[in-house]
Design an enzyme around this catalytic site. Structure first.
Site, PDB file in Angstrom:
ATOM      1  N   CYS A  84       0.750  -1.054  -0.075  1.00  0.00           N
ATOM      2  CA  CYS A  84       0.045  -0.086  -0.107  1.00  0.00           C
ATOM      3  C   CYS A  84       0.797   1.234   0.076  1.00  0.00           C
ATOM      4  CB  CYS A  84      -0.902   0.037   1.110  1.00  0.00           C
ATOM      5  SG  CYS A  84      -1.829  -1.502   1.572  1.00  0.00           S
TER       6      CYS A  84
HETATM    7  N1  SAJ Z   1       6.932   2.061   8.622  1.00  0.00           N
HETATM    8  C1  SAJ Z   1       7.738   2.889   9.180  1.00  0.00           C
HETATM    9  N2  SAJ Z   1       7.623   3.901  10.134  1.00  0.00           N
HETATM   10  C2  SAJ Z   1       6.175   4.164  10.599  1.00  0.00           C
HETATM   11  C3  SAJ Z   1       5.308   3.240  10.247  1.00  0.00           C
HETATM   12  C4  SAJ Z   1       5.410   2.323   8.994  1.00  0.00           C
HETATM   13  O1  SAJ Z   1       8.749   2.820   8.714  1.00  0.00           O
HETATM   14  O2  SAJ Z   1       6.092   4.758  11.543  1.00  0.00           O
HETATM   15  C5  SAJ Z   1       6.774   1.302   7.511  1.00  0.00           C
HETATM   16  C6  SAJ Z   1       6.660  -0.237   7.972  1.00  0.00           C
HETATM   17  O3  SAJ Z   1       7.614  -0.908   8.618  1.00  0.00           O
HETATM   18  C7  SAJ Z   1       6.134  -0.668   6.558  1.00  0.00           C
HETATM   19  C8  SAJ Z   1       5.606   0.451   5.813  1.00  0.00           C
HETATM   20  O4  SAJ Z   1       6.208   1.508   6.239  1.00  0.00           O
HETATM   21  O5  SAJ Z   1       7.474  -1.186   6.204  1.00  0.00           O
HETATM   22  C9  SAJ Z   1       3.970   0.320   5.573  1.00  0.00           C
HETATM   23  O6  SAJ Z   1       3.605   0.381   7.034  1.00  0.00           O
HETATM   24  P1  SAJ Z   1       2.135   0.710   7.557  1.00  0.00           P
HETATM   25  O7  SAJ Z   1       2.351   0.597   8.984  1.00  0.00           O
HETATM   26  O8  SAJ Z   1       1.671   1.574   6.823  1.00  0.00           O
HETATM   27  O9  SAJ Z   1       1.554  -0.905   7.278  1.00  0.00           O
HETATM   28  P2  SAJ Z   1       0.875  -1.251   5.772  1.00  0.00           P
HETATM   29  O10 SAJ Z   1       1.425  -1.054   4.536  1.00  0.00           O
HETATM   30  O11 SAJ Z   1       0.175  -2.774   6.130  1.00  0.00           O
HETATM   31  O12 SAJ Z   1      -0.570  -0.121   5.579  1.00  0.00           O
HETATM   32  C10 SAJ Z   1      -1.924  -0.495   6.077  1.00  0.00           C
HETATM   33  C11 SAJ Z   1      -2.644   0.663   5.299  1.00  0.00           C
HETATM   34  N3  SAJ Z   1      -4.050   0.206   5.183  1.00  0.00           N
HETATM   35  C12 SAJ Z   1      -4.597   0.310   4.062  1.00  0.00           C
HETATM   36  O13 SAJ Z   1      -4.279   0.825   3.291  1.00  0.00           O
HETATM   37  C13 SAJ Z   1      -6.003  -0.073   3.990  1.00  0.00           C
HETATM   38  C14 SAJ Z   1      -2.580   1.788   6.069  1.00  0.00           C
HETATM   39  O14 SAJ Z   1      -3.331   2.914   5.540  1.00  0.00           O
HETATM   40  C15 SAJ Z   1      -2.935   1.582   7.418  1.00  0.00           C
HETATM   41  O15 SAJ Z   1      -2.954   2.857   8.282  1.00  0.00           O
HETATM   42  C16 SAJ Z   1      -1.607   0.750   7.966  1.00  0.00           C
HETATM   43  O16 SAJ Z   1      -1.895  -0.580   7.173  1.00  0.00           O
HETATM   44  C17 SAJ Z   1      -1.944   0.566   9.529  1.00  0.00           C
HETATM   45  O17 SAJ Z   1      -2.332   1.443  10.163  1.00  0.00           O
HETATM   46  O18 SAJ Z   1      -1.405  -0.692   9.886  1.00  0.00           O
END
Ligand code: SAJ
Length: 454
Positions: free
Chosen positions: A293
């Site tokens: 995403c």
């Molecule tokens: N990450 C960081 N620092 C952060 C947060 C995330 O480096 O502070 C990295 C994670 O390790 C990962 C990437 O970014 O590699 C994405 O992480 P994410 O927490 O955004 O997780 P995703 O990709 O599963 O995003 C999903 C998304 N959901 C949808 O698109 C429906 C996002 O909108 C959600 O906010 C997220 O899940 C969530 O909150 O878990």
């Protein structure tokens, strides 16, 4: 006797009753749940949605091009961790849920949710080929009164500029013969608190009748439905949500690089900043941006903006910073080895975690893969542990995960914590690793000299 793979009730006839009549009839069938619903794409978005519809009492057709997946679902076996096999099996056994690769059955459904992937091409341009293929299947069997909803994350304008023309090739016209809307999927794989039934659902139609019937469909299975004025607003909502994350992650990654030069502990700074009870939301530095995403969605938006001559610099800059983090981690590993007089070339490096985020097994766009590639290019010898990822293909190299119990049977020069899975034994990692680069602050609070943080 119900034919296998079909439902008993007759498909409603919407012909000759006008859009007002069709709206009334569809609303009635949605509210009394006599409608037959269809979901195309039975992945982490489509399958939970299909099961929710079946649980609500609808007859639910699931469509997928993957025959093996269709067979598994037909046996009541879930291949999506967030969908309990018991729940799926109950819906199948109750005759409420049928999975099929026979797209002709689209003629039998009142509503269709399209939940197929929207990846990026290598050129970072949107790849709508899955959306187009699914829409062409719908168009071939489109009938008056049907409601079509696109859920795949995409740029503002896709529903009206791509999906609508493909559907109108049927000879039917939106607003006159059928309903069309967009509703962004907000599924967060592995999140047990926020699930399909309780994540607020934004929905926008090409016209008010489409918004009305689409909202009515979701109200049968979702606690909170948020109607908006158009498909473009609904498409943009999701892109704002995920671009917000990508840009803020880019900000803290840049801050991490600054803090290193300023000799300030960025993790301590963020922990202290998040005590602010308003106007701040913590994001954390890391080895890069993974998942299907966050690294992808913003580039759908910047691509569309560019078509209109607008340069979305925040998105591009965040992409540049986040994309550079694996290389930055490589530098930290090389510097850490230098402190103990070891070159990176020939060093044995063990990664703890290769999935894109904690407690999931998805390696798509995982920064651990980029880091592994960089380490290999510099002659390091790689091994990894990840309870969710049994093996990895790194270019020509095939790696099998080392069992946690056997991790320390092998000698390695430096451990890198790339994905902070909860199941890792961090005390043992600290005790038995000669050197550790912690890219996630998984070892927060420990001051051992052999621990290096971003
Ligand atoms: N990450 C960081 N620092 C952060 C947060 C995330 O480096 O502070 C990295 C994670 O390790 C990962 C990437 O970014 O590699 C994405 O992480 P994410 O927490 O955004 O997780 P995703 O990709 O599963 O995003 C999903 C998304 N959901 C949808 O698109 C429906 C996002 O909108 C959600 O906010 C997220 O899940 C969530 O909150 O878990």
């Amino acid at each position: 006797m119900r034919k296998r793979g079909s439902f008993p009730q007759e498909t409603a006839c919407y012909s000759g009753i006008g859009m007002g009549g069709a709206t009334t009839l569809l609303l009635e069938r949605l509210n009394n749940r006599s409608a037959t619903v269809g979901v195309i794409g039975l992945g982490y978005v489509g399958l939970p949605l299909l099961v929710e519809f079946a649980k609500a009492g609808f007859s639910a057709f699931g469509f997928d091009v993957d025959g093996a997946k269709v067979e598994r679902i037909g046996r009541g076996e879930s291949d999506i961790p967030d969908v309990a096999t018991e729940e799926l099996a109950a819906a199948v056994d109750a005759g409420r849920l049928v999975a099929t690769s026979d797209f002709q059955k689209l003629a039998e459904v009142d509503t269709v949710n399209i939940c197929v992937p929207t990846p990026l091409r290598k050129t970072k341009d949107p790849d709508l080929s899955f959306v187009a293929a699914a829409t062409e299947s719908v168009s071939a069997h489109l009938h008056p009164g049907q409601l079509i909803i696109l859920e795949s994350t995409t740029y503002p304008g896709t529903t009206e500029e791509v999906v609508q023309p493909l559907l109108e090739r049927s000879g039917l016209k939106v607003g006159q013969d059928f309903f069309l809307a967009f509703s962004p999927e907000r599924v967060d794989p592995g999140n047990s608190e926020w699930r399909t039934a309780n994540i607020p659902k934004v929905v926008g139609g090409v016209d008010s009748a489409s918004t009305e019937v689409a909202a009515a469909l979701y109200r049968q299975i979702v606690k909170t439905v948020v109607p908006v004025s158009s498909t473009r607003v609904a498409e943009m909502v999701k892109l704002l949500e995920n671009t917000f994350r990508a840009v803020n992650i880019g900000l803290v990654n840049e801050l991490a690089l600054m803090c290193r030069d300023l000799e300030v502990n960025v993790w301590e700074v963020i922990d202290a900043a998040k005590t602010k009870p308003f106007g701040f939301m913590p994001f954390y530095p890391g080895p890069g941006l993974g998942g299907h995403c966050i690294p992808i969605d913003p580039f759908y938006l910047s691509w569309k903006a560019r078509q209109n001559g607008f340069e979305s610099r925040f998105i591009e800059l965040a992409g540049h910073i986040n994309g550079r983090m694996p290389r930055y981690v490589l530098e930290r590993v090389s510097d850490a080895l230098n402190t103990v007089g070891k070159p990176l070339k020939g060093a044995a490096i063990h990664l703890f975690g290769v999935a894109y985020k904690a407690n999931v097994g998805d390696v798509r766009e995982s920064p651990a893969l980029d880091l592994s590639q960089l380490l290999q290019e510099r002659g390091a010898k790689l091994s990894y542990s990840d309870p969710y990822v049994a093996s990895l293909e790194l270019g020509q190299v095939h790696l099998e995960a080392i069992e946690p119990s056997a991790t320390f049977d092998q000698e390695f020069d430096c451990a890198v914590i790339t994905t902070p899975h909860a199941s890792f034994d961090y005390d043992e990692i600290v005790r038995r690793s000669p050197l550790i680069v912690d890219t996630r602050n998984a070892l927060r609070g420990r001051t051992d000299l052999h621990i290096v943080r971003l």
